[in-house]
Write a protein that holds these residues in place. Structure first.
Motif, PDB file in Angstrom:
ATOM      1  N   GLY A 115      -0.205 -20.380  42.455  1.00 39.22           N
ATOM      2  CA  GLY A 115      -1.629 -20.092  42.582  1.00 39.22           C
ATOM      3  C   GLY A 115      -2.440 -21.115  43.335  1.00 39.22           C
ATOM      4  N   THR A 116      -1.802 -22.135  43.884  1.00 38.43           N
ATOM      5  CA  THR A 116      -2.495 -23.208  44.587  1.00 38.43           C
ATOM      6  C   THR A 116      -2.024 -23.268  46.033  1.00 38.43           C
ATOM      7  N   VAL A 117      -2.952 -23.430  46.956  1.00 40.27           N
ATOM      8  CA  VAL A 117      -2.602 -23.588  48.370  1.00 40.27           C
ATOM      9  C   VAL A 117      -2.039 -24.993  48.569  1.00 40.27           C
ATOM     10  N   VAL A 118      -0.779 -25.064  48.971  1.00 40.54           N
ATOM     11  CA  VAL A 118      -0.140 -26.368  49.170  1.00 40.54           C
ATOM     12  C   VAL A 118       0.038 -26.687  50.648  1.00 40.54           C
ATOM     13  N   LEU A 148       3.787 -11.238  54.997  1.00 39.91           N
ATOM     14  CA  LEU A 148       3.293 -11.608  53.671  1.00 39.91           C
ATOM     15  C   LEU A 148       4.518 -11.607  52.776  1.00 39.91           C
ATOM     16  N   PHE A 149       4.881 -12.774  52.275  1.00 46.47           N
ATOM     17  CA  PHE A 149       6.109 -12.977  51.515  1.00 46.47           C
ATOM     18  C   PHE A 149       5.737 -13.338  50.085  1.00 46.47           C
ATOM     19  N   VAL A 150       6.263 -12.577  49.135  1.00 43.49           N
ATOM     20  CA  VAL A 150       5.973 -12.806  47.719  1.00 43.49           C
ATOM     21  C   VAL A 150       7.297 -13.018  46.993  1.00 43.49           C
ATOM     22  N   SER A 151       7.400 -14.123  46.271  1.00 44.06           N
ATOM     23  CA  SER A 151       8.624 -14.437  45.537  1.00 44.06           C
ATOM     24  C   SER A 151       8.252 -14.822  44.110  1.00 44.06           C
ATOM     25  N   PRO A 152       8.181 -13.835  43.199  1.00 42.97           N
ATOM     26  CA  PRO A 152       7.777 -14.143  41.819  1.00 42.97           C
ATOM     27  C   PRO A 152       8.653 -15.200  41.157  1.00 42.97           C
ATOM     28  N   GLY A 153       9.958 -15.161  41.423  1.00 45.27           N
ATOM     29  CA  GLY A 153      10.854 -16.119  40.787  1.00 45.27           C
ATOM     30  C   GLY A 153      10.637 -17.541  41.236  1.00 45.27           C
ATOM     31  N   LEU A 154      10.053 -17.723  42.406  1.00 45.14           N
ATOM     32  CA  LEU A 154       9.742 -19.055  42.908  1.00 45.14           C
ATOM     33  C   LEU A 154       8.262 -19.383  42.798  1.00 45.14           C
ATOM     34  N   ASP A 155       7.473 -18.466  42.208  1.00 50.23           N
ATOM     35  CA  ASP A 155       6.017 -18.649  42.089  1.00 50.23           C
ATOM     36  C   ASP A 155       5.391 -18.900  43.459  1.00 50.23           C
ATOM     37  N   LEU A 156       5.862 -18.150  44.460  1.00 43.04           N
ATOM     38  CA  LEU A 156       5.554 -18.457  45.852  1.00 43.04           C
ATOM     39  C   LEU A 156       4.903 -17.272  46.564  1.00 43.04           C
ATOM     40  N   VAL A 157       3.890 -17.580  47.365  1.00 42.94           N
ATOM     41  CA  VAL A 157       3.293 -16.628  48.309  1.00 42.94           C
ATOM     42  C   VAL A 157       3.183 -17.337  49.650  1.00 42.94           C
ATOM     43  N   VAL A 158       3.676 -16.692  50.711  1.00 43.41           N
ATOM     44  CA  VAL A 158       3.591 -17.262  52.052  1.00 43.41           C
ATOM     45  C   VAL A 158       2.991 -16.221  52.992  1.00 43.41           C
ATOM     46  N   VAL A 159       2.069 -16.663  53.833  1.00 39.51           N
ATOM     47  CA  VAL A 159       1.540 -15.827  54.907  1.00 39.51           C
ATOM     48  C   VAL A 159       1.860 -16.503  56.232  1.00 39.51           C
ATOM     49  N   LEU A 191      -9.730 -20.486  46.345  1.00 41.34           N
ATOM     50  CA  LEU A 191      -8.298 -20.747  46.329  1.00 41.34           C
ATOM     51  C   LEU A 191      -8.101 -22.238  46.053  1.00 41.34           C
ATOM     52  N   PRO A 192      -7.578 -22.605  44.890  1.00 36.77           N
ATOM     53  CA  PRO A 192      -7.338 -24.031  44.615  1.00 36.77           C
ATOM     54  C   PRO A 192      -6.408 -24.632  45.660  1.00 36.77           C
ATOM     55  N   GLU A 193      -6.613 -25.905  45.971  1.00 39.75           N
ATOM     56  CA  GLU A 193      -5.814 -26.575  47.002  1.00 39.75           C
ATOM     57  C   GLU A 193      -5.262 -27.891  46.470  1.00 39.75           C
ATOM     58  N   ALA A 194      -3.985 -28.131  46.764  1.00 38.52           N
ATOM     59  CA  ALA A 194      -3.331 -29.398  46.448  1.00 38.52           C
ATOM     60  C   ALA A 194      -2.214 -29.578  47.459  1.00 38.52           C
ATOM     61  N   PRO A 195      -2.501 -30.156  48.631  1.00 44.50           N
ATOM     62  CA  PRO A 195      -1.513 -30.242  49.711  1.00 44.50           C
ATOM     63  C   PRO A 195      -0.221 -30.910  49.260  1.00 44.50           C
ATOM     64  N   ALA A 196       0.894 -30.317  49.691  1.00 45.09           N
ATOM     65  CA  ALA A 196       2.227 -30.861  49.397  1.00 45.09           C
ATOM     66  C   ALA A 196       2.865 -31.343  50.693  1.00 45.09           C
ATOM     67  N   ASP A 197       3.756 -32.269  50.571  1.00 41.13           N
ATOM     68  CA  ASP A 197       4.463 -32.813  51.730  1.00 41.13           C
ATOM     69  C   ASP A 197       5.648 -31.902  52.064  1.00 41.13           C
ATOM     70  N   LEU A 198       5.516 -31.138  53.147  1.00 34.84           N
ATOM     71  CA  LEU A 198       6.593 -30.249  53.588  1.00 34.84           C
ATOM     72  C   LEU A 198       7.201 -30.712  54.911  1.00 34.84           C
ATOM     73  N   ASP A 199       6.903 -31.949  55.308  1.00 28.91           N
ATOM     74  CA  ASP A 199       7.336 -32.439  56.621  1.00 28.91           C
ATOM     75  C   ASP A 199       8.851 -32.425  56.777  1.00 28.91           C
ATOM     76  N   SER A 200       9.573 -32.620  55.680  1.00 28.43           N
ATOM     77  CA  SER A 200      11.033 -32.702  55.781  1.00 28.43           C
ATOM     78  C   SER A 200      11.685 -31.335  55.985  1.00 28.43           C
ATOM     79  N   LEU A 201      10.904 -30.262  55.950  1.00 27.90           N
ATOM     80  CA  LEU A 201      11.458 -28.911  56.004  1.00 27.90           C
ATOM     81  C   LEU A 201      11.410 -28.299  57.390  1.00 27.90           C
ATOM     82  N   GLY A 202      11.071 -29.075  58.393  1.00 26.80           N
ATOM     83  CA  GLY A 202      11.165 -28.611  59.777  1.00 26.80           C
ATOM     84  C   GLY A 202      10.096 -27.625  60.211  1.00 26.80           C
TER      85      GLY A 202
END
Length: 387
Positions: free
Chosen positions: A78-81, A344-355, A48-59
């Motif tokens: 496709g990248t774990v952020v 398990l949340f899949v949002s094709p329009g946002l290119d997003l997968v959340v577990v 699983l490719p990884e590239a951490p993103a800053d999500l601190d502002s999202l609570g």
């Protein structure tokens, strides 16, 4: 009609009001019950490719506290952020998926139907004759896939929460109250189901639909639920770890919710679906199966239903298809959902997968954490270029 449970039934809910007890159960199912592994196969795990993103502002810390979060993983394009494991959880240890596992059974059933091995219009009793005369046996496969079976058990008025606890007692003897004399296997439990109306006429979220469907799939394939999931998905997914199901006393998997897997491997399911059923250049699930999760609600079934854990005055704004929850948002989002915060949340329009895995107390006195709103907020943030 759903009736309020009498005070005498509160014994059925023991343990579920303590996050520490829930966390012990969600992380150690195979230590507490018989289990059967879902083999990951012999191939190397798919990175699983990884590239951490800053999500601190999202609570996120507030969300984790409210949801008693055990694991949280976000993939974007496709990248774990983001990946975190509060409360001492570990990435390699399978975690209870609860009713999110229903959607995986739906995925297997839809795949077998696409292959021509399963007839959606057939009654379940066609495949499992001993279910004839029960609510589930007289229902069509399509009804089971859409929770379209009005049912009551052993002559009791139907109460969703209490029937869920009674189901737990079937598969976990330690959860049975003193003097318990009910069914002791999943199959015995299904045989007590009686129809409260014609199948396909209403939405009734009930575990028995999934257990009956899982038995149909076992009869068709001759495989256990564990082996079938391995053959169709797990061994082709590039999973890192074996998953497992807990078993009843007959060695039958608790298909509707007794499944555990790591957050990373569940994220692989989501990414596969976001990519149209493919892992890299290999088609694992038929593209049509993945594409019609959102668009395939058949005629005659409700287009809008209410989430089971929602307050009674909440609007019916979700759809339900092949055991997946459809959000009806602008992004084509859908999810597998389980008690205590498993998602398990899949949002094709946002290119997003959340577990999300959690150990949240389920009680009228505890406000549910706004998980889906948080997922969408994260997705919009990332999709708009946030990092």
């Amino acid at each position: 009609m759903s009736e309020t449970a009498p005070l005498s039934d509160l014994v059925w809910t023991r343990g579920y009001t303590d996050p520490a007890w829930i966390r012990r159960f969600t992380s150690a199912g195979r230590e507490l019950s018989p289990s059967r592994r879902v083999w990951r196969g012999g191939e190397p795990a798919r990175p699983l490719p990884e590239a951490p993103a800053d999500l601190d502002s999202l609570g996120l810390p507030d969300l984790f506290a409210a949801a008693q979060t055990d694991a949280f993983l976000v993939m974007h394009r496709g990248t774990v952020v983001h990946e975190s494991y509060p409360h001492g959880a570990e990435a390699h240890i399978p975690h209870f998926n609860a009713s999110a596992a229903k959607s995986y059974v739906g995925l297997m059933a839809a795949t077998l139907a696409h292959q021509g091995l399963l007839d959606r219009t057939a009654r379940a009793s066609f495949y499992v004759p001993e279910l004839s005369g029960t609510a589930f046996g007289d229902a069509r496969v399509q009804d089971l896939l859409h929770m379209g079976t009005p049912v009551s058990y052993a002559g009791r008025p139907f109460d969703k929460a209490m029937e869920a606890h009674r189901y737990h007692a079937v598969i976990a003897p330690r959860l049975r109250p003193y003097g318990y004399n009910g069914p002791t296997t999943i199959r015995e439990h299904l045989l007590t189901a009686r129809a409260g109306g014609a199948p396909g006429t209403e939405f009734r979220y009930e575990n028995g639909n999934v257990e009956a469907l899982a038995e149909v799939l076992r009869r068709i394939t001759g495989l256990t639920t564990s082996d079938l999931l391995s053959d169709l998905l797990w061994a082709r997914l590039g999973a890192e770890e074996d998953a497992y199901y807990v078993l009843d006393s007959e060695g039958v998997e608790a298909a509707c919710g007794g499944f555990s897997a790591t957050a990373r491997d569940v994220a692989r399911i989501g990414e596969l679906l976001r990519c149209g059923g493919a892992v890299g250049n290999r088609q694992v699930i038929p593209e049509e199966v993945a594409a019609t999760i959102v668009s395939g609600v058949p005629d005659g079934y409700p287009r809008r239903v209410r989430f089971p854990a929602a307050p009674p005055n909440s609007p019916a704004d979700l759809s339900y298809h092949d055991l997946w929850w459809i959000l009806n948002d602008p992004y084509g989002s859908y999810m597998a959902s389980g008690i205590h915060g498993q998602r398990l949340f899949v949002s094709p329009g946002l290119d997003l997968v959340v577990v999300h895995f959690g150990s949240q107390v389920m009680s009228p006195a505890v406000r549910p954490a706004p998980l889906v709103k948080a997922f969408l907020r994260i997705g919009v943030h990332l999709h708009s270029g946030g990092s």
